[in-house]
Design a protein around this motif. Structure first.
Motif, PDB file in Angstrom:
ATOM      1  N   VAL A 100       4.024  -4.577  10.898  1.00  0.00           N
ATOM      2  CA  VAL A 100       3.475  -5.186   9.687  1.00  0.00           C
ATOM      3  C   VAL A 100       2.715  -6.442  10.091  1.00  0.00           C
ATOM      4  O   VAL A 100       3.328  -7.409  10.567  1.00  0.00           O
ATOM      5  N   PRO A 101       1.403  -6.454   9.932  1.00  0.00           N
ATOM      6  CA  PRO A 101       0.629  -7.613  10.392  1.00  0.00           C
ATOM      7  C   PRO A 101       0.854  -8.849   9.515  1.00  0.00           C
ATOM      8  O   PRO A 101       1.023  -8.739   8.301  1.00  0.00           O
ATOM      9  N   VAL A 123       9.651 -12.047   5.415  1.00  0.00           N
ATOM     10  CA  VAL A 123       9.396 -10.888   4.564  1.00  0.00           C
ATOM     11  C   VAL A 123       8.719  -9.782   5.372  1.00  0.00           C
ATOM     12  O   VAL A 123       9.065  -8.597   5.253  1.00  0.00           O
ATOM     13  N   ALA A 124       7.737 -10.169   6.196  1.00  0.00           N
ATOM     14  CA  ALA A 124       7.054  -9.178   7.032  1.00  0.00           C
ATOM     15  C   ALA A 124       8.033  -8.496   7.983  1.00  0.00           C
ATOM     16  O   ALA A 124       7.978  -7.270   8.179  1.00  0.00           O
ATOM     17  N   THR A 125       8.949  -9.263   8.554  1.00  0.00           N
ATOM     18  CA  THR A 125       9.954  -8.693   9.452  1.00  0.00           C
ATOM     19  C   THR A 125      10.855  -7.713   8.718  1.00  0.00           C
ATOM     20  O   THR A 125      11.184  -6.625   9.224  1.00  0.00           O
ATOM     21  N   GLY A 126      11.245  -8.074   7.477  1.00  0.00           N
ATOM     22  CA  GLY A 126      12.082  -7.185   6.678  1.00  0.00           C
ATOM     23  C   GLY A 126      11.371  -5.899   6.308  1.00  0.00           C
ATOM     24  O   GLY A 126      11.956  -4.805   6.363  1.00  0.00           O
ATOM     25  N   GLN A 167      12.923   2.129   9.777  1.00  0.00           N
ATOM     26  CA  GLN A 167      14.104   2.929   9.483  1.00  0.00           C
ATOM     27  C   GLN A 167      13.718   4.224   8.777  1.00  0.00           C
ATOM     28  O   GLN A 167      14.254   5.298   9.087  1.00  0.00           O
ATOM     29  N   GLN A 168      12.779   4.118   7.833  1.00  0.00           N
ATOM     30  CA  GLN A 168      12.328   5.314   7.114  1.00  0.00           C
ATOM     31  C   GLN A 168      11.640   6.300   8.048  1.00  0.00           C
ATOM     32  O   GLN A 168      11.859   7.512   7.966  1.00  0.00           O
ATOM     33  N   ILE A 169      10.792   5.794   8.928  1.00  0.00           N
ATOM     34  CA  ILE A 169      10.067   6.675   9.853  1.00  0.00           C
ATOM     35  C   ILE A 169      11.019   7.316  10.851  1.00  0.00           C
ATOM     36  O   ILE A 169      10.895   8.497  11.189  1.00  0.00           O
ATOM     37  N   THR A 170      11.999   6.553  11.315  1.00  0.00           N
ATOM     38  CA  THR A 170      12.989   7.102  12.247  1.00  0.00           C
ATOM     39  C   THR A 170      13.794   8.209  11.579  1.00  0.00           C
ATOM     40  O   THR A 170      14.085   9.248  12.191  1.00  0.00           O
ATOM     41  N   ALA A 171      14.155   7.991  10.316  1.00  0.00           N
ATOM     42  CA  ALA A 171      14.905   9.004   9.581  1.00  0.00           C
ATOM     43  C   ALA A 171      14.102  10.285   9.393  1.00  0.00           C
ATOM     44  O   ALA A 171      14.669  11.384   9.319  1.00  0.00           O
ATOM     45  N   ALA A 172      12.772  10.132   9.337  1.00  0.00           N
ATOM     46  CA  ALA A 172      11.904  11.301   9.169  1.00  0.00           C
ATOM     47  C   ALA A 172      11.544  11.943  10.501  1.00  0.00           C
ATOM     48  O   ALA A 172      10.771  12.904  10.541  1.00  0.00           O
ATOM     49  N   GLY A 173      12.096  11.403  11.588  1.00  0.00           N
ATOM     50  CA  GLY A 173      11.842  11.967  12.898  1.00  0.00           C
ATOM     51  C   GLY A 173      10.636  11.398  13.610  1.00  0.00           C
ATOM     52  O   GLY A 173      10.228  11.917  14.655  1.00  0.00           O
ATOM     53  N   GLY A 174      10.055  10.327  13.116  1.00  0.00           N
ATOM     54  CA  GLY A 174       8.892   9.714  13.737  1.00  0.00           C
ATOM     55  C   GLY A 174       9.277   8.600  14.689  1.00  0.00           C
ATOM     56  O   GLY A 174      10.457   8.304  14.910  1.00  0.00           O
ATOM     57  N   SER A 175       8.265   7.964  15.256  1.00  0.00           N
ATOM     58  CA  SER A 175       8.476   6.869  16.194  1.00  0.00           C
ATOM     59  C   SER A 175       8.316   5.532  15.473  1.00  0.00           C
ATOM     60  O   SER A 175       7.258   5.250  14.887  1.00  0.00           O
ATOM     61  N   ALA A 176       9.343   4.716  15.549  1.00  0.00           N
ATOM     62  CA  ALA A 176       9.306   3.416  14.866  1.00  0.00           C
ATOM     63  C   ALA A 176       8.498   2.383  15.630  1.00  0.00           C
ATOM     64  O   ALA A 176       8.165   1.327  15.085  1.00  0.00           O
ATOM     65  N   SER A 177       8.164   2.653  16.889  1.00  0.00           N
ATOM     66  CA  SER A 177       7.445   1.665  17.698  1.00  0.00           C
ATOM     67  C   SER A 177       6.042   1.394  17.186  1.00  0.00           C
ATOM     68  O   SER A 177       5.461   0.347  17.482  1.00  0.00           O
ATOM     69  N   ALA A 178       5.504   2.349  16.427  1.00  0.00           N
ATOM     70  CA  ALA A 178       4.138   2.177  15.921  1.00  0.00           C
ATOM     71  C   ALA A 178       4.086   1.362  14.636  1.00  0.00           C
ATOM     72  O   ALA A 178       3.004   1.046  14.136  1.00  0.00           O
ATOM     73  N   VAL A 179       5.252   1.009  14.089  1.00  0.00           N
ATOM     74  CA  VAL A 179       5.302   0.271  12.825  1.00  0.00           C
ATOM     75  C   VAL A 179       5.237  -1.227  13.111  1.00  0.00           C
ATOM     76  O   VAL A 179       6.176  -1.808  13.645  1.00  0.00           O
ATOM     77  N   ALA A 202       0.847  -1.195   0.000  1.00  0.00           N
ATOM     78  CA  ALA A 202       0.000   0.000   0.000  1.00  0.00           C
ATOM     79  C   ALA A 202       0.877   1.237   0.000  1.00  0.00           C
ATOM     80  O   ALA A 202       2.060   1.188   0.378  1.00  0.00           O
ATOM     81  N   ASP A 203       0.283   2.348  -0.434  1.00  0.00           N
ATOM     82  CA  ASP A 203       0.978   3.629  -0.356  1.00  0.00           C
ATOM     83  C   ASP A 203       1.020   4.109   1.091  1.00  0.00           C
ATOM     84  O   ASP A 203       0.107   3.836   1.880  1.00  0.00           O
ATOM     85  N   ALA A 204       2.096   4.830   1.443  1.00  0.00           N
ATOM     86  CA  ALA A 204       2.179   5.432   2.772  1.00  0.00           C
ATOM     87  C   ALA A 204       1.015   6.426   2.951  1.00  0.00           C
ATOM     88  O   ALA A 204       0.587   7.068   1.980  1.00  0.00           O
ATOM     89  N   PRO A 205       0.453   6.549   4.142  1.00  0.00           N
ATOM     90  CA  PRO A 205       0.968   6.008   5.404  1.00  0.00           C
ATOM     91  C   PRO A 205       0.418   4.620   5.760  1.00  0.00           C
ATOM     92  O   PRO A 205       0.675   4.128   6.843  1.00  0.00           O
ATOM     93  N   ARG A 206      -0.358   3.990   4.857  1.00  0.00           N
ATOM     94  CA  ARG A 206      -0.892   2.667   5.161  1.00  0.00           C
ATOM     95  C   ARG A 206       0.245   1.653   5.189  1.00  0.00           C
ATOM     96  O   ARG A 206       1.217   1.752   4.444  1.00  0.00           O
ATOM     97  N   LEU A 207       0.091   0.674   6.060  1.00  0.00           N
ATOM     98  CA  LEU A 207       1.111  -0.352   6.213  1.00  0.00           C
ATOM     99  C   LEU A 207       0.804  -1.569   5.336  1.00  0.00           C
ATOM    100  O   LEU A 207      -0.371  -1.866   5.080  1.00  0.00           O
ATOM    101  N   PRO A 208       1.831  -2.273   4.885  1.00  0.00           N
ATOM    102  CA  PRO A 208       1.590  -3.512   4.136  1.00  0.00           C
ATOM    103  C   PRO A 208       1.104  -4.614   5.069  1.00  0.00           C
ATOM    104  O   PRO A 208       1.137  -4.475   6.292  1.00  0.00           O
ATOM    105  N   GLU A 209       0.682  -5.724   4.474  1.00  0.00           N
ATOM    106  CA  GLU A 209       0.215  -6.888   5.237  1.00  0.00           C
ATOM    107  C   GLU A 209       0.705  -8.147   4.538  1.00  0.00           C
ATOM    108  O   GLU A 209       0.765  -8.209   3.308  1.00  0.00           O
ATOM    109  N   VAL A 210       1.062  -9.141   5.307  1.00  0.00           N
ATOM    110  CA  VAL A 210       1.495 -10.425   4.762  1.00  0.00           C
ATOM    111  C   VAL A 210       0.474 -11.489   5.148  1.00  0.00           C
ATOM    112  O   VAL A 210       0.110 -11.625   6.318  1.00  0.00           O
TER     113      VAL A 210
END
Length: 338
Positions: free
Chosen positions: A140-141, A116-119, A126-138, A91-99
């Motif tokens: 992938v179900p 794959v989901a872990t990757g 990493q992308q969200i952290t680089a943008a200054g966001g919190s990675a804890s909310a990421v 999916a396009d950001a900000p929606r998360l992918p699903e496996v």
């Protein structure tokens, strides 16, 4: 009483060497397909915006053979009909992918897709952290579309049941070949063996151990036809070739068909063309059919049924051919004596 002369020392040593070579051959037959297997050509559904899908496929592992899906529902349908082992919904950001996974289809494929989901999760974090966001909310179900039953949550029972079915068919065929005389009597014994083995093994695997969900009658039918196909082939070989037929039938079943059945891994992982060949032999067709009837009621099982029926008919034809050949030989001998 005269005693049988002792075996000569060189001959005794030779038999020992031949025995070790036979053991080595058995080990190679069982382990070589697994040793040479590698993750490849695994059918996996993929859905999402075209640009996102193209970018993902460009960096995806080579082990996957992606099958396009219109949407999430289409990907689920592909899994339930066993066209794919799972799916990746992008999916396009900000929606998360699903496996999506199917643990009942293959534990190995499920493990790969979970990786794959872990990757994906690590990459997005990493992308969200680089943008200054919190990675804890990421997160992938990973959704199990076709999970295993409660009685066999790890799938070990389903995989382990494959070998006893092969052995059961072999034992039935050998016993009937050696103890029952007369082709029609052997065929009747085969029918009785298939019915009783189907019922008894289903009582053990489904009712007692709870390895197999689904209809008791359908499971008993699948198991019965599976052991019938193997035993009929051995009986047919014995009728046509005599005692040598028992060995031939056992070798084909145990050292060729069983290692190529891919009971514990996707058959696509075996070296080509042996994975596909194994699905047209009794153990491979039997394993696929039991999984489908137990967990994938929407899957097309016509090929597996026809494979088992074809091997059964082949065995019966061999038995009848051996019977009528022997009758013709006896007539010729009787005419000669007259």
């Amino acid at each position: 009483m005269p005693t049988k002369p002792h075996t000569k020392w060189p001959v005794a040593a030779l038999f020992g060497v031949l025995g070790s070579l036979a053991v080595c051959l058995v080990v190679l037959a069982f382990l070589w397909p697994t040793k040479t297997a590698e993750p490849k050509n695994l059918p996996v559904g993929i859905s999402g915006p075209a640009a996102v899908v193209a970018a993902f496929e460009a960096h995806a592992p080579d082990a996957f053979d992606f099958v396009g899906a219109a949407d999430r529902n289409d990907a689920i349908e592909q899994i339930r009909t066993r066209e794919t082992y799972g799916a990746i919904i992008l999916a396009d950001a900000p929606r998360l992918p699903e496996v999506l996974t199917a643990p009942a289809g293959s534990a190995v494929a499920t493990q790969m897709l979970t990786g794959v989901a872990t990757g994906l999760q690590a990459q997005l974090a990493q992308q969200i952290t680089a943008a200054g966001g919190s990675a804890s909310a990421v997160v992938v179900p990973v959704t199990a579309v076709v999970p295993l039953g409660d009685g066999d949550a790890a799938g070990s029972g389903l995989a382990a049941a494959a070998f006893p079915l092969v052995m059961g068919g072999m034992i039935g065929g050998i016993v009937i070949s050696l103890l029952v005389v007369g082709v029609i009597r052997r065929l009747v014994a085969l029918a009785g063996f298939a019915v009783s083995a189907g019922i008894l093994l289903t009582l053990v695997l489904q009712t007692w151990f709870e390895y197999l969900p689904g209809s008791f009658a359908l499971t008993a039918l699948v198991i019965g036809v599976s052991v019938l196909a193997t035993s009929a082939f051995i009986v047919g070989c014995t009728s046509l070739l005599g005692p040598r037929g028992v060995g031939l039938g056992a070798i084909v079943t145990m050292l060729v068909a069983n290692p190529l059945s891919a009971a514990a891994i996707p058959w696509q992982f075996l070296a080509a063309p042996w994975g596909a060949v194994g699905q047209y032999m009794v153990p491979g067709a039997s394993n696929a059919l039991i999984r489908s009837t137990s967990y994938f009621p929407d899957a097309d099982t016509a090929r597996q049924w026809w494979v088992l029926v074809a091997w059964t008919v082949f065995g019966v034809v061999l038995a009848l051919a051996g019977h009528y050949r022997d009758r013709a030989t006896m007539r010729v001998a009787a005419t000669t004596l007259e």
